[in-house]
Scaffold this motif. Structure first.
Motif, short mmCIF file in Angstrom:
data_model
loop_
_atom_site.label_atom_id
_atom_site.label_comp_id
_atom_site.label_asym_id
_atom_site.label_seq_id
_atom_site.Cartn_x
_atom_site.Cartn_y
_atom_site.Cartn_z
N LEU A 248 27.38 35.62 34.79
CA LEU A 248 26.11 35.80 35.50
C LEU A 248 26.32 35.83 37.10
O LEU A 248 26.92 35.03 37.54
N CYS A 249 25.57 36.60 37.75
CA CYS A 249 25.44 36.61 39.23
C CYS A 249 23.80 36.38 39.66
O CYS A 249 23.36 37.31 39.29
N LEU A 250 23.71 35.27 40.25
CA LEU A 250 22.01 35.16 40.55
C LEU A 250 21.77 35.74 41.90
O LEU A 250 22.75 35.41 42.75
N LEU A 251 21.08 36.47 42.24
CA LEU A 251 20.33 36.77 43.65
C LEU A 251 18.90 36.53 43.56
O LEU A 251 18.13 37.11 43.45
N ASN A 252 18.76 35.01 43.80
CA ASN A 252 17.06 34.40 43.72
C ASN A 252 16.53 34.83 45.15
O ASN A 252 17.10 34.27 46.13
N ASN A 253 15.70 35.45 45.32
CA ASN A 253 14.72 35.71 46.55
C ASN A 253 15.59 35.74 47.73
O ASN A 253 15.68 35.31 49.05
N SER A 254 16.41 36.81 47.69
CA SER A 254 17.44 37.29 48.69
C SER A 254 17.58 38.73 48.86
O SER A 254 18.07 39.09 49.87
N ILE A 255 17.34 39.60 48.03
CA ILE A 255 17.37 40.95 48.02
C ILE A 255 17.02 41.59 49.18
O ILE A 255 17.32 42.81 49.74
N TYR A 256 15.69 41.38 49.68
CA TYR A 256 14.90 41.69 50.61
C TYR A 256 15.52 41.60 51.86
O TYR A 256 14.96 41.97 53.17
N TYR A 257 16.47 40.71 52.22
CA TYR A 257 17.34 40.33 53.32
C TYR A 257 18.21 41.44 53.72
O TYR A 257 18.91 41.62 54.88
N GLY A 272 32.58 43.55 40.18
CA GLY A 272 33.88 43.40 40.10
C GLY A 272 34.30 41.72 39.70
O GLY A 272 35.30 41.42 39.17
N LEU A 273 33.38 41.01 39.93
CA LEU A 273 33.34 39.68 39.46
C LEU A 273 32.61 39.23 38.10
O LEU A 273 33.08 38.26 37.61
N LEU A 274 32.17 40.14 37.66
CA LEU A 274 31.42 39.82 36.12
C LEU A 274 32.34 40.42 35.01
O LEU A 274 33.01 41.24 34.98
N THR A 275 32.29 39.49 34.12
CA THR A 275 32.83 39.88 32.87
C THR A 275 32.15 41.10 32.08
O THR A 275 30.95 41.44 32.54
N PRO A 276 32.94 41.70 31.27
CA PRO A 276 32.25 42.88 30.73
C PRO A 276 30.89 42.52 30.01
O PRO A 276 31.05 41.43 29.17
N GLY A 277 29.96 42.91 30.21
CA GLY A 277 28.74 42.43 29.65
C GLY A 277 28.25 41.48 30.34
O GLY A 277 27.00 40.97 29.92
N GLY A 278 28.85 41.04 31.57
CA GLY A 278 28.04 39.92 32.30
C GLY A 278 26.96 40.85 32.98
O GLY A 278 26.65 41.79 32.94
N GLN A 279 26.13 39.72 33.59
CA GLN A 279 24.83 39.98 34.02
C GLN A 279 24.54 39.57 35.26
O GLN A 279 24.96 38.83 35.94
N VAL A 280 23.67 40.39 36.04
CA VAL A 280 23.03 40.33 37.47
C VAL A 280 21.46 39.82 37.20
O VAL A 280 20.91 40.68 36.38
N GLY A 281 21.02 38.88 37.84
CA GLY A 281 19.59 38.42 37.83
C GLY A 281 19.22 38.45 39.05
O GLY A 281 19.52 37.59 40.14
N ILE A 282 18.31 39.28 39.44
CA ILE A 282 17.65 39.61 40.78
C ILE A 282 16.19 39.09 40.68
O ILE A 282 15.22 39.60 39.94
N LEU A 283 15.80 37.96 41.43
CA LEU A 283 14.52 37.32 41.38
C LEU A 283 13.97 37.74 42.66
O LEU A 283 14.43 37.41 43.78
N ALA A 350 20.22 42.71 34.59
CA ALA A 350 20.87 43.99 33.85
C ALA A 350 22.31 43.59 33.66
O ALA A 350 22.89 42.70 34.24
N LYS A 351 23.01 44.50 32.92
CA LYS A 351 24.46 44.19 32.32
C LYS A 351 25.26 45.02 33.16
O LYS A 351 25.09 46.15 33.43
N CYS A 352 26.58 44.63 33.17
CA CYS A 352 27.69 45.26 33.71
C CYS A 352 28.53 45.82 32.55
O CYS A 352 28.91 44.89 31.85
N SER A 353 28.57 47.07 32.16
CA SER A 353 29.39 47.59 31.05
C SER A 353 31.10 47.20 31.48
O SER A 353 31.50 47.09 32.63
N HIS A 354 31.87 47.19 30.54
CA HIS A 354 33.18 47.34 30.60
C HIS A 354 33.66 48.15 31.56
O HIS A 354 34.65 48.00 32.58
#
Length: 361
Positions: A248-257, A272-283, A350-354
């Motif tokens: 998982l990679c979190l982007l909490n309250n930062s995307i608008y910067y 490139g840092l996520l495992t296959p099927g790893g997720q990004v979380g944007i709050l 959202a998921k990162c595919s292989h």
């Protein structure tokens, strides 16, 4: 009096009431009056504790707090209501920083709108108190409803390695580590003062959480860095150098910067840092083009968007569609949107595919 004039006066008096609430709450926190009035006290009792204070102004403060249902009054003695108790209870959970930001920055900077809109003045820059204190601490105010959601999702997804970009005080990494004993994490925070506080907090996890003082956009450079500055940094950067490391990679309250171009660069680097099927979380709070007219639940975040847009490098908050388009452009799939309580923030996962993770390495 015509209907338009009557409506305008109604709006104006409502504004005065809201401003009064804002000033009364923030002043009470700064002077610690909410704590002192958890027991009965008269104005004379308060003056005995603070003989150098202005009694007339203190009397006005007590009157306003009473009118705002923050204090109850009985025979000249005041005591906080349940709402007043909540102010004192949650002040260290981001509430005090949020009110100070509103009082010390929003009103003053919005006063310069005529000059900003007409380009008679350059866009504003955040002061050091905003960058080093208020932004990171005020974001903690959303923790009571964000954390239960994040904890529940971690239980289902079984994350074990988490990257938090723009981690601020490191609150969520620490809470995840405490709740899930097998979880390890790395946080990046670019402000040295905030990163230092996060590093102190991370010590409670017994070495399972590492904090780096780095710009989020330096991810690609971190991959190539060879020289290690110390053992802690080496552990964290080893994780960052290992492709396909994080669940998982979190982007909490930062995307608008970030500008739209920087957002694409960032999401590409994360793959490139996520495992296959790893997720990004944007709050993020999202801007609504068409406000809901019944409860007007999107007025606060639209106002926040307006405030951000007054500053250098900001275009305001993204819309929901802009985030969806961003994820689609950068190759993420299975997008899920969860609206946080009160509707002020959305969590996009959202998921990162292989194939995506392979192409980005």
């Amino acid at each position: 009096m015509d209907a338009g004039m009557l409506a305008l006066l109604g709006k104006t008096t409502a504004l005065m009431e809201h401003l009064g609430f804002l000033w009364v709450v923030q002043t009470g926190m700064e002077l610690n009056l909410w704590a002192e009035l958890e027991r009965d006290g008269s104005i004379d009792d308060l003056m005995a504790l603070h003989p150098g204070w202005d009694k007339i102004l203190l009397d006005h403060w007590l009157e306003q707090a009473y009118c705002q249902d923050l204090l109850i009054k009985n025979n000249g003695y005041f005591r906080v209501t349940k709402l007043g108790k909540a102010i004192n209870k949650y002040r260290n959970s981001g509430l005090e920083a949020l009110y100070k930001e509103l009082v010390s920055h929003w009103g003053i900077e919005f006063a310069e709108l005529p000059q900003l809109i007409t380009n008679q003045k350059e866009k504003l820059a955040f002061g050091s108190d905003m960058e080093e204190e208020l932004i990171s601490k005020a974001s903690l105010a959303s923790e009571p409803f964000v954390w239960p959601f994040l904890r529940s999702k971690c239980q289902r997804e079984k994350w074990q390695k988490v990257l938090d970009l723009g981690c601020g005080e490191g609150l969520y990494l620490n809470k995840l580590a405490c709740e899930f004993p097998l979880l390890h994490g790395v946080g990046l925070e670019m402000n040295p003062v905030v990163a230092s506080r996060a590093q102190e907090r991370a010590k409670e996890t017994g070495g399972r959480i590492h904090i780096l003082c780095e710009d989020i956009l330096s991810l690609r450079n971190l991959h190539d860095r060879k020289q290690q500055e110390n053992e802690l940094l080496a552990d964290a950067e080893r994780l960052l150098d290992e492709s396909g490391t994080f669940d998982l990679c979190l982007l909490n309250n930062s995307i608008y910067y970030f500008t739209p171009e920087q957002r694409i660069q960032l999401l590409e680097s994360i793959k490139g840092l996520l495992t296959p099927g790893g997720q990004v979380g944007i709050l993020t709070a999202v801007r609504k083009g068409e406000p809901i007219r019944v409860f007007r639940t999107h007025v606060p975040q639209n106002l926040m968007s307006f405030f951000l847009a007054c500053h250098q490098g900001f275009q305001g908050l993204p819309t929901e569609q802009e985030i969806l388009t961003l994820l689609q452009q950068t190759g993420y799939t299975d997008v899920n949107i969860s609206v946080m309580p009160l509707g002020t923030s959305h969590y996009f996962f959202a998921k990162c595919s292989h194939e995506c993770s392979e192409m980005s390495r």
